[in-house]
Design a protein around this motif. Structure first.
Motif, mmCIF file in Angstrom:
data_model
loop_
_atom_site.group_PDB
_atom_site.id
_atom_site.type_symbol
_atom_site.label_atom_id
_atom_site.label_comp_id
_atom_site.label_asym_id
_atom_site.label_seq_id
_atom_site.Cartn_x
_atom_site.Cartn_y
_atom_site.Cartn_z
ATOM 1 N N ALA A 17 0.815 -1.220 0.000
ATOM 2 C CA ALA A 17 0.000 0.000 0.000
ATOM 3 C C ALA A 17 0.850 1.272 0.000
ATOM 4 O O ALA A 17 0.690 2.120 -0.890
ATOM 5 N N PRO A 18 1.775 1.456 0.956
ATOM 6 C CA PRO A 18 2.625 2.654 0.882
ATOM 7 C C PRO A 18 3.575 2.644 -0.303
ATOM 8 O O PRO A 18 4.026 3.698 -0.760
ATOM 9 N N GLY A 19 3.876 1.438 -0.829
ATOM 10 C CA GLY A 19 4.752 1.350 -1.994
ATOM 11 C C GLY A 19 4.173 2.050 -3.209
ATOM 12 O O GLY A 19 4.918 2.535 -4.069
ATOM 13 N N ILE A 20 2.833 2.125 -3.286
ATOM 14 C CA ILE A 20 2.180 2.815 -4.404
ATOM 15 C C ILE A 20 2.568 4.282 -4.424
ATOM 16 O O ILE A 20 2.880 4.857 -5.474
ATOM 17 N N ALA A 21 2.583 4.907 -3.237
ATOM 18 C CA ALA A 21 2.978 6.315 -3.155
ATOM 19 C C ALA A 21 4.474 6.487 -3.387
ATOM 20 O O ALA A 21 4.915 7.460 -4.014
ATOM 21 N N PHE A 27 10.455 7.595 -9.064
ATOM 22 C CA PHE A 27 10.403 7.415 -10.517
ATOM 23 C C PHE A 27 9.664 8.573 -11.154
ATOM 24 O O PHE A 27 8.742 9.146 -10.562
ATOM 25 N N THR A 28 10.073 8.922 -12.373
ATOM 26 C CA THR A 28 9.375 9.959 -13.116
ATOM 27 C C THR A 28 8.153 9.341 -13.802
ATOM 28 O O THR A 28 8.058 8.124 -13.957
ATOM 29 N N ARG A 29 7.244 10.201 -14.199
ATOM 30 C CA ARG A 29 6.070 9.724 -14.916
ATOM 31 C C ARG A 29 6.386 9.652 -16.407
ATOM 32 O O ARG A 29 7.159 10.457 -16.894
ATOM 33 N N PRO A 30 5.850 8.671 -17.161
ATOM 34 C CA PRO A 30 4.787 7.726 -16.796
ATOM 35 C C PRO A 30 5.276 6.430 -16.157
ATOM 36 O O PRO A 30 4.463 5.550 -15.897
ATOM 37 N N LEU A 35 4.428 1.544 -12.752
ATOM 38 C CA LEU A 35 4.816 0.742 -11.595
ATOM 39 C C LEU A 35 3.733 0.728 -10.527
ATOM 40 O O LEU A 35 3.468 -0.306 -9.901
ATOM 41 N N ALA A 36 3.092 1.887 -10.302
ATOM 42 C CA ALA A 36 1.998 1.956 -9.327
ATOM 43 C C ALA A 36 0.832 1.090 -9.784
ATOM 44 O O ALA A 36 0.202 0.389 -8.976
ATOM 45 N N LEU A 37 0.533 1.136 -11.089
ATOM 46 C CA LEU A 37 -0.553 0.322 -11.633
ATOM 47 C C LEU A 37 -0.260 -1.163 -11.456
ATOM 48 O O LEU A 37 -1.126 -1.926 -10.988
ATOM 49 N N LEU A 38 0.946 -1.596 -11.826
ATOM 50 C CA LEU A 38 1.304 -3.011 -11.709
ATOM 51 C C LEU A 38 1.297 -3.470 -10.254
ATOM 52 O O LEU A 38 0.783 -4.549 -9.927
ATOM 53 N N LEU A 39 1.860 -2.648 -9.370
ATOM 54 C CA LEU A 39 1.893 -2.999 -7.951
ATOM 55 C C LEU A 39 0.480 -3.088 -7.383
ATOM 56 O O LEU A 39 0.158 -4.015 -6.631
ATOM 57 N N PHE A 40 -0.379 -2.147 -7.774
ATOM 58 C CA PHE A 40 -1.743 -2.134 -7.263
ATOM 59 C C PHE A 40 -2.521 -3.351 -7.755
ATOM 60 O O PHE A 40 -3.240 -3.994 -6.980
ATOM 61 N N VAL A 41 -2.393 -3.669 -9.044
ATOM 62 C CA VAL A 41 -3.135 -4.809 -9.613
ATOM 63 C C VAL A 41 -2.686 -6.118 -8.974
ATOM 64 O O VAL A 41 -3.521 -6.960 -8.600
#
Length: 221
Positions: A17-21, A27-30, A35-41
């Protein structure tokens, strides 16, 4: 505490959960969005697997029952905080996110106040649908960020007249601007629709928990 596989998956989901933030700090976007998307899924998928394995292997424990809702709430709250923080603060996004965050805080406080008697407030099927709607909505909204930044990268250095000609079909779309724009718009629309659905389910389940808790809140018990 029993560290079986279902409980380990739940604990990993809580740590994710905190890893998403954190993805947006290092990391820069996108790339951060990816990475946030993959970690969340991946973390959201463990929400189904840990429960399924615990029931199939008869490894349901008090620790798992305690950690599971905490991990779900942490994932939703932190992910929504990140999405709202990196958005244009549109009221169409902020309002349902506020409803969801308020409900999670309210129900958590209610359960904490009730203590041992909170066990009588069982998780309903509607609450599970609410969690599913939240998870899918957040994943789609992270995907919108991916499309948005690839669109910005592809359009970098182009003036408005050239962009208008490309979107109107008068100039060949060599950078794939049209499909990136379509992806951004559709993921945004679908994500917001699901988030509003999740907010509606959030209100319904929150009201249901409060109604069931009222007898336990009466003075003189």
């Amino acid at each position: 505490m029993t560290w079986n596989i279902p409980n380990i998956l739940t604990a990993l989901r809580l740590l994710a959960a905190p890893g998403i933030a954190v993805m947006f700090l290092y990391f820069t976007r996108p790339y951060a969005d990816w990475l946030a998307l993959l970690l969340f899924v991946v973390a959201a998928a463990t929400d189904w697997f840990d429960g399924y394995l615990a029931r199939a292997w008869k490894q349901e424990t008090r620790m798992g029952a305690m950690l599971d809702p905490i991990a779900d709430k942490a994932m939703v709250v932190i992910a929504l905080m990140v999405i709202v923080g990196y958005s244009s603060m549109s009221p169409w996004l902020v309002l349902p996110a506020t409803v969801i965050l308020f409900r999670e805080v309210f129900v958590s406080g209610l359960r904490e106040f009730l203590g041992d008697t909170a066990g009588t407030l069982k998780v309903t099927k509607l609450a599970k649908w609410k969690t599913t709607a939240q998870m899918v909505a957040i994943a789609v909204l992270f995907a919108q960020g991916v499309f948005e930044h690839y669109l910005g990268m592809a359009a970098w250095g182009m003036d408005q007249a050239l962009l208008d000609d490309i979107f109107a079909g008068r100039v060949e779309d060599l950078q794939g601007l049209r499909w990136k724009m379509a992806g951004m718009e559709w993921s945004g629309l679908i994500g917001l629709t699901l988030l509003w659905l999740a907010a509606a389910l959030t209100l319904l389940t929150g009201a249901d928990y409060f109604r069931k808790a009222l007898p336990l809140l009466r003075e003189g018990r």
